[in-house]
Design a protein around this motif. Structure first.
Motif, mmCIF file in Angstrom:
data_model
loop_
_atom_site.group_PDB
_atom_site.id
_atom_site.type_symbol
_atom_site.label_atom_id
_atom_site.label_comp_id
_atom_site.label_asym_id
_atom_site.label_seq_id
_atom_site.Cartn_x
_atom_site.Cartn_y
_atom_site.Cartn_z
ATOM 1 N N LEU A 180 -11.973 4.555 3.711
ATOM 2 C CA LEU A 180 -12.775 3.437 4.194
ATOM 3 C C LEU A 180 -12.008 2.659 5.258
ATOM 4 O O LEU A 180 -10.772 2.622 5.237
ATOM 5 N N PRO A 181 -12.706 2.032 6.182
ATOM 6 C CA PRO A 181 -12.022 1.169 7.163
ATOM 7 C C PRO A 181 -11.231 0.089 6.432
ATOM 8 O O PRO A 181 -11.731 -0.497 5.456
ATOM 9 N N PRO A 182 -10.011 -0.193 6.838
ATOM 10 C CA PRO A 182 -9.159 -1.169 6.135
ATOM 11 C C PRO A 182 -9.812 -2.516 5.858
ATOM 12 O O PRO A 182 -9.678 -3.026 4.734
ATOM 13 N N PRO A 183 -10.546 -3.133 6.809
ATOM 14 C CA PRO A 183 -11.166 -4.435 6.497
ATOM 15 C C PRO A 183 -12.171 -4.344 5.347
ATOM 16 O O PRO A 183 -12.205 -5.217 4.468
ATOM 17 N N LEU A 184 -12.993 -3.278 5.343
ATOM 18 C CA LEU A 184 -13.974 -3.101 4.273
ATOM 19 C C LEU A 184 -13.285 -2.839 2.941
ATOM 20 O O LEU A 184 -13.686 -3.375 1.898
ATOM 21 N N LEU A 185 -12.248 -2.015 2.968
ATOM 22 C CA LEU A 185 -11.512 -1.696 1.743
ATOM 23 C C LEU A 185 -10.854 -2.949 1.176
ATOM 24 O O LEU A 185 -10.886 -3.178 -0.039
ATOM 25 N N ARG A 186 -10.282 -3.788 2.031
ATOM 26 C CA ARG A 186 -9.652 -5.030 1.573
ATOM 27 C C ARG A 186 -10.677 -5.972 0.950
ATOM 28 O O ARG A 186 -10.407 -6.619 -0.062
ATOM 29 N N PHE A 187 -11.866 -6.024 1.557
ATOM 30 C CA PHE A 187 -12.907 -6.907 1.032
ATOM 31 C C PHE A 187 -13.358 -6.440 -0.360
ATOM 32 O O PHE A 187 -13.444 -7.248 -1.292
ATOM 33 N N ILE A 188 -13.642 -5.146 -0.495
ATOM 34 C CA ILE A 188 -14.091 -4.609 -1.789
ATOM 35 C C ILE A 188 -12.993 -4.786 -2.837
ATOM 36 O O ILE A 188 -13.256 -5.164 -3.981
ATOM 37 N N SER A 189 -11.756 -4.521 -2.447
ATOM 38 C CA SER A 189 -10.631 -4.659 -3.376
ATOM 39 C C SER A 189 -10.457 -6.108 -3.817
ATOM 40 O O SER A 189 -10.196 -6.384 -4.997
ATOM 41 N N ALA A 190 -10.613 -7.035 -2.876
ATOM 42 C CA ALA A 190 -10.452 -8.452 -3.209
ATOM 43 C C ALA A 190 -11.513 -8.895 -4.216
ATOM 44 O O ALA A 190 -11.207 -9.594 -5.194
ATOM 45 N N VAL A 191 -12.764 -8.485 -3.995
ATOM 46 C CA VAL A 191 -13.850 -8.845 -4.916
ATOM 47 C C VAL A 191 -13.588 -8.241 -6.295
ATOM 48 O O VAL A 191 -13.718 -8.914 -7.327
ATOM 49 N N HIS A 192 -13.202 -6.963 -6.315
ATOM 50 C CA HIS A 192 -12.926 -6.283 -7.597
ATOM 51 C C HIS A 192 -11.777 -6.952 -8.335
ATOM 52 O O HIS A 192 -11.873 -7.231 -9.544
ATOM 53 N N ASN A 193 -10.688 -7.225 -7.637
ATOM 54 C CA ASN A 193 -9.519 -7.838 -8.268
ATOM 55 C C ASN A 193 -9.837 -9.237 -8.787
ATOM 56 O O ASN A 193 -9.365 -9.632 -9.863
ATOM 57 N N LEU A 194 -10.629 -9.986 -8.031
ATOM 58 C CA LEU A 194 -11.000 -11.337 -8.467
ATOM 59 C C LEU A 194 -11.851 -11.279 -9.730
ATOM 60 O O LEU A 194 -11.657 -12.075 -10.656
ATOM 61 N N ILE A 195 -12.789 -10.340 -9.779
ATOM 62 C CA ILE A 195 -13.647 -10.198 -10.959
ATOM 63 C C ILE A 195 -12.817 -9.860 -12.191
ATOM 64 O O ILE A 195 -12.971 -10.475 -13.256
#
Length: 272
Positions: A56-71
């Motif tokens: 995945l493009p790094p910005p999209l991957l960082r966004f998805i990872s951030a949401v997952h980690n926060l949850i």
């Protein structure tokens, strides 16, 4: 006022107090679901890791990872607090924390509700594996990672199915460690590299050592006072923890000793 609200939403809410684990009516509680979910996770992990997926493009991957980690971070914090308060409310005596009386502890009430949420949260954590694959960093997809994620789901199922003694302690300590761990992961997604990375692995190792110590208390009660519920489930849990402790220590040794050696070589190069 605040404490009363927390107690209501985490302990005394009707959904929580009236919870009962029953494979015939509780969602996602059948043995077939457990087997299918575990096999699906292992199969998809193997297939996707051996496919030619584009990262995945790094910005999209960082966004998805951030949401997952926060949850996961918030969920872990709520589970740790909820199970702690529920245990204090539901326990008839302090010994209950370590040993549920055999044949006298049906899987219902607030403590078992949080065990059920903990069980479901382990399915959500499967996303960790997907994110590793989608990042293209397959070197991070270790045997330890896949083994831990797949087996811990089985362990949580056994907690509920056998009314396993000692699981409230295991749940609170594990959820607390995950709060720290996913807090670290969340900061990394924002480009912040905390200096306490090693603390995350150390906390996991301490968690397993602590589990062996409290298991000694449970076994003492089991053999000297009254039988504890779910003793066979505890045997599975203990064997799983021993295997994880070995793998974590091996991971710790390989990663941090190697890093230390590289730093020593770097220092020698500077001197030369």
């Amino acid at each position: 006022m605040l404490i009363s609200s927390i107690n209501y939403w985490l302990v005394h809410h009707p959904i929580i107090t009236n919870f009962e684990w029953n494979p015939e009516i509780t969602h996602f509680s059948s043995l077939q679901f457990l087997i299918l979910t575990t096999l699906t996770y292992l199969s998809l992990t193997f297939l996707l890791s051996h496919s030619s997926l584009s990262p995945l493009p790094p910005p999209l991957l960082r966004f998805i990872s951030a949401v997952h980690n926060l949850i996961i971070l918030l969920l872990s914090l709520v589970m740790a607090v909820g199970c702690s308060l529920s245990t204090l409310t539901q326990m008839p005596s302090p010994h209950w924390i370590f040993c549920f009386p055999a044949n006298q502890t049906p899987p219902r009430g607030p403590v078992f509700f949080w065990s059920y949420i903990f069980y479901l949260s382990k399915i959500v954590e499967f996303i960790d594996t997907l994110l590793i694959i989608l990042s293209g960093s397959l070197g991070r997809l270790s045997f330890l990672h896949v083994y831990h994620h797949s087996t811990v789901l089985i362990m949580c199922y056994i907690w509920l199915e056998s009314s396993q003694s000692l699981f409230p302690v295991a749940l609170v300590t594990n959820a607390s460690v995950h709060t720290v761990m996913y807090g670290y992961y969340l900061m990394c997604t924002f480009g912040i590299r905390p200096s306490w990375k090693r603390l995350v692995t150390n906390c996991q190792i301490v968690q397993f050592v602590f589990s062996f110590l409290v298991s000694g208390v449970m076994l003492f009660i089991h053999f000297t006072r009254y039988p504890c519920s779910g003793i066979l489930g505890w045997c599975f849990n203990a064997a799983f923890n021993v295997s994880l402790l070995y793998l974590f220590i091996d991971f710790h040794s390989k990663n941090y000793n190697k890093k230390k050696q590289l730093n020593m070589v770097g220092d020698k190069d500077k001197v030369l």
